[in-house]
Motif scaffolding. Structure first.
Motif, PDB file in Angstrom:
ATOM      1  N   HIS A  76      60.033  58.902  61.417  1.00 34.81           N
ATOM      2  CA  HIS A  76      60.651  58.479  62.666  1.00 34.81           C
ATOM      3  C   HIS A  76      60.565  59.595  63.704  1.00 34.81           C
ATOM      4  CE1 HIS A  76      62.560  55.040  60.620  1.00 34.81           C
ATOM      5  NE2 HIS A  76      62.837  54.579  61.833  1.00 34.81           N
ATOM      6  N   LEU A  77      60.943  60.796  63.288  1.00 33.81           N
ATOM      7  CA  LEU A  77      60.945  61.931  64.201  1.00 33.81           C
ATOM      8  C   LEU A  77      59.540  62.267  64.690  1.00 33.81           C
ATOM      9  CD1 LEU A  77      63.479  64.223  62.292  1.00 33.81           C
ATOM     10  CD2 LEU A  77      63.905  62.938  64.397  1.00 33.81           C
ATOM     11  N   ALA A  78      58.562  62.200  63.794  1.00 30.18           N
ATOM     12  CA  ALA A  78      57.178  62.482  64.179  1.00 30.18           C
ATOM     13  C   ALA A  78      56.674  61.449  65.179  1.00 30.18           C
ATOM     14  CB  ALA A  78      56.290  62.503  62.936  1.00 30.18           C
ATOM     15  N   GLY A  79      56.951  60.185  64.919  1.00 27.89           N
ATOM     16  CA  GLY A  79      56.540  59.135  65.844  1.00 27.89           C
ATOM     17  C   GLY A  79      57.172  59.304  67.206  1.00 27.89           C
ATOM     18  N   MET A  80      58.457  59.634  67.216  1.00 24.26           N
ATOM     19  CA  MET A  80      59.159  59.851  68.475  1.00 24.26           C
ATOM     20  C   MET A  80      58.541  61.006  69.249  1.00 24.26           C
ATOM     21  SD  MET A  80      61.883  58.670  70.167  1.00 24.26           S
ATOM     22  CE  MET A  80      63.011  57.965  68.959  1.00 24.26           C
ATOM     23  N   GLY A  81      58.282  62.122  68.567  1.00 22.46           N
ATOM     24  CA  GLY A  81      57.726  63.292  69.233  1.00 22.46           C
ATOM     25  C   GLY A  81      56.340  63.039  69.807  1.00 22.46           C
ATOM     26  N   ILE A  82      55.487  62.347  69.051  1.00 25.52           N
ATOM     27  CA  ILE A  82      54.126  62.075  69.519  1.00 25.52           C
ATOM     28  C   ILE A  82      54.150  61.146  70.732  1.00 25.52           C
ATOM     29  CG2 ILE A  82      51.962  60.924  68.896  1.00 25.52           C
ATOM     30  CD1 ILE A  82      52.394  61.956  66.036  1.00 25.52           C
ATOM     31  N   ALA A  83      54.987  60.117  70.693  1.00 24.32           N
ATOM     32  CA  ALA A  83      55.057  59.183  71.829  1.00 24.32           C
ATOM     33  C   ALA A  83      55.588  59.866  73.085  1.00 24.32           C
ATOM     34  CB  ALA A  83      55.940  57.985  71.462  1.00 24.32           C
ATOM     35  N   ILE A  84      56.594  60.721  72.933  1.00 25.42           N
ATOM     36  CA  ILE A  84      57.150  61.447  74.080  1.00 25.42           C
ATOM     37  C   ILE A  84      56.105  62.373  74.678  1.00 25.42           C
ATOM     38  CG2 ILE A  84      58.806  63.236  74.744  1.00 25.42           C
ATOM     39  CD1 ILE A  84      60.794  61.913  72.825  1.00 25.42           C
ATOM     40  N   ALA A  85      55.300  63.004  73.840  1.00 20.61           N
ATOM     41  CA  ALA A  85      54.220  63.855  74.337  1.00 20.61           C
ATOM     42  C   ALA A  85      53.230  63.027  75.148  1.00 20.61           C
ATOM     43  CB  ALA A  85      53.518  64.538  73.165  1.00 20.61           C
ATOM     44  N   GLY A  86      52.936  61.816  74.685  1.00 24.11           N
ATOM     45  CA  GLY A  86      52.033  60.937  75.405  1.00 24.11           C
ATOM     46  C   GLY A  86      52.569  60.539  76.765  1.00 24.11           C
ATOM     47  N   VAL A  87      53.841  60.161  76.823  1.00 26.17           N
ATOM     48  CA  VAL A  87      54.448  59.777  78.103  1.00 26.17           C
ATOM     49  C   VAL A  87      54.477  60.970  79.060  1.00 26.17           C
ATOM     50  CG1 VAL A  87      56.568  58.971  79.219  1.00 26.17           C
ATOM     51  CG2 VAL A  87      55.781  57.890  77.114  1.00 26.17           C
ATOM     52  N   SER A  88      54.720  62.153  78.539  1.00 27.20           N
ATOM     53  CA  SER A  88      54.744  63.349  79.369  1.00 27.20           C
ATOM     54  C   SER A  88      53.371  63.598  80.017  1.00 27.20           C
ATOM     55  CB  SER A  88      55.148  64.570  78.541  1.00 27.20           C
ATOM     56  OG  SER A  88      56.463  64.412  78.035  1.00 27.20           O
ATOM     57  N   LEU A  89      52.299  63.289  79.284  1.00 28.71           N
ATOM     58  CA  LEU A  89      50.960  63.435  79.850  1.00 28.71           C
ATOM     59  C   LEU A  89      50.743  62.453  80.994  1.00 28.71           C
ATOM     60  CD1 LEU A  89      48.710  63.909  76.678  1.00 28.71           C
ATOM     61  CD2 LEU A  89      49.197  65.596  78.453  1.00 28.71           C
ATOM     62  N   VAL A  90      51.227  61.222  80.844  1.00 28.44           N
ATOM     63  CA  VAL A  90      51.081  60.230  81.899  1.00 28.44           C
ATOM     64  C   VAL A  90      51.851  60.663  83.147  1.00 28.44           C
ATOM     65  CG1 VAL A  90      51.539  57.843  82.575  1.00 28.44           C
ATOM     66  CG2 VAL A  90      50.708  58.342  80.295  1.00 28.44           C
ATOM     67  N   ALA A  91      53.002  61.291  82.935  1.00 31.06           N
ATOM     68  CA  ALA A  91      53.882  61.655  84.054  1.00 31.06           C
ATOM     69  C   ALA A  91      53.340  62.813  84.865  1.00 31.06           C
ATOM     70  CB  ALA A  91      55.273  62.003  83.527  1.00 31.06           C
ATOM     71  N   LYS A  92      52.453  63.621  84.294  1.00 29.11           N
ATOM     72  CA  LYS A  92      51.958  64.788  85.018  1.00 29.11           C
ATOM     73  C   LYS A  92      50.985  64.360  86.110  1.00 29.11           C
ATOM     74  CE  LYS A  92      52.316  68.131  81.219  1.00 29.11           C
ATOM     75  NZ  LYS A  92      51.580  69.002  80.310  1.00 29.11           N
ATOM     76  N   LYS A  93      51.047  65.099  87.217  1.00 23.34           N
ATOM     77  CA  LYS A  93      50.152  64.841  88.339  1.00 23.34           C
ATOM     78  C   LYS A  93      48.740  65.311  88.010  1.00 23.34           C
ATOM     79  CE  LYS A  93      53.238  63.125  91.154  1.00 23.34           C
ATOM     80  NZ  LYS A  93      53.171  61.735  91.577  1.00 23.34           N
TER      81      LYS A  93
END
Length: 325
Positions: free
Chosen positions: A308-325
């Motif tokens: 669960h924790l690994a999945g959460m961390g990987i998805a958050i990293a992905g969203v953070s990439l989308v959010a960057k300019k």
């Protein structure tokens, strides 16, 4: 006897120490504004994270998705009507065209009725942790839809972000099935993916109308329109006695969802964006699923695991990439 002036008189005279004080005051005001913006972003993210928890508690009290959504929207409805009236009373407020009026009401169908209903329905089958993470992938969906409908480019960073997002969901999905027995998880995940898709379409197509009539007017109209659709849905699927006979605690949870978990944090997040910028606010918002996970474990007693924790961390990293300019 002559007197030689090495410097102009105004330079030799004592100068008032005003500019340093002004600089210090400006820096102090900027620091205070930044700190308050961070505080607002953290508080707003926390209140948003509570949404799934209170929905689960309402389900445990006997509510279903339609009843809970109806209570939530009906309680919030007067607030948005009042806001719209106050905004339209301004003397410099331009009239809203019939096209923009209808478009705002119909976009409310996507963003606040359909997305909310699918999200609540999905929560009947999956954990709050799984729901929050799956819904959190909507920025990746927006990137794909913008490429399909608006011709925006997708670079390697966005592709990597999309892969990370859904890899994280997949990891948590596999663990969720093993914990739940696997019967209801696929249905719940598909419903929440549908909610994320509906909300992504809303974000994609709402921006032009929002720019023409203003964000607050648009939001108020969209919420009013969504309340109409929710009311129709309830009338077609339930009896009035279902609402009258509902346990009082369901109305308490509905009020909390309407104001504490929706209206209040939306204003906090919007003000945080003004004070510290969209990028910093998005990064702070990335901890939302983690907060939901912690609350789900502590309040609801939901099981979790390293997967669960690994999945959460990987998805958050992905969203953070989308959010960057």
């Amino acid at each position: 006897m002559s007197c030689r002036l090495d410097k102009p008189i105004d330079e030799r005279l004592p100068q008032p120490a005003i500019e340093p004080d002004i600089d210090i005051g400006i820096r102090q005001a900027a620091d205070d504004r930044f700190r308050s913006g961070v505080t607002l972003a953290i508080a707003g993210t926390f209140l948003f994270a509570l949404k799934s928890i209170f929905i689960k508690l309402a389900f445990a009290a006997g509510a279903d998705a339609t009843l809970l959504l109806t209570v939530r929207m009906v309680l919030a409805f007067p607030f948005y009507v009042v806001v719209l009236i106050l905004l339209r009373r301004k003397s410099d407020c331009p009239p809203i065209s019939r096209t923009d009026l209808l478009r705002s009401l119909m976009l409310g169908f996507l963003g606040y009725y359909l997305a909310s209903y699918l999200d609540l329905s999905g929560l009947e089958y999956i954990s709050a942790q799984m729901e929050r993470l799956t819904l959190f992938t909507y920025p990746a969906m927006v990137a794909i839809l913008a490429w399909l409908f608006l011709g925006e480019m997708i670079d390697r960073r966005i592709i990597a972000a999309i892969v990370f997002c859904y890899l994280g969901v997949y990891l948590m999905y596999g663990q969720e099935r093993s914990l739940d027995g696997g019967q209801n998880v696929p249905k719940g995940v598909l419903l929440v993916i549908g909610a994320a898709l509906s909300y992504s379409l809303y974000i994609l197509f709402a921006k032009p109308t929002m720019q023409r009539i203003g964000s607050r007017e648009f939001t108020s109209l969209a919420m009013i329109g969504s309340t109409f659709f929710v009311g129709v849905h309830f009338a077609l699927t339930h009896q009035v006695s279902d609402a009258i006979g509902a346990a009082p605690i369901i109305y308490v949870y509905g009020a909390v969802l309407a104001f504490v978990c929706t209206v209040l944090p939306s204003f906090m997040i919007n003000e945080a964006i003004v004070r510290i910028g969209a990028t910093r606010t998005t990064v702070i918002g990335s901890v939302g699923p983690v907060l939901t996970m912690g609350l789900a474990i502590a309040v609801l007693g939901e099981p979790t695991s390293l997967q669960h924790l690994a999945g959460m961390g990987i998805a958050i990293a992905g969203v953070s990439l989308v959010a960057k300019k």
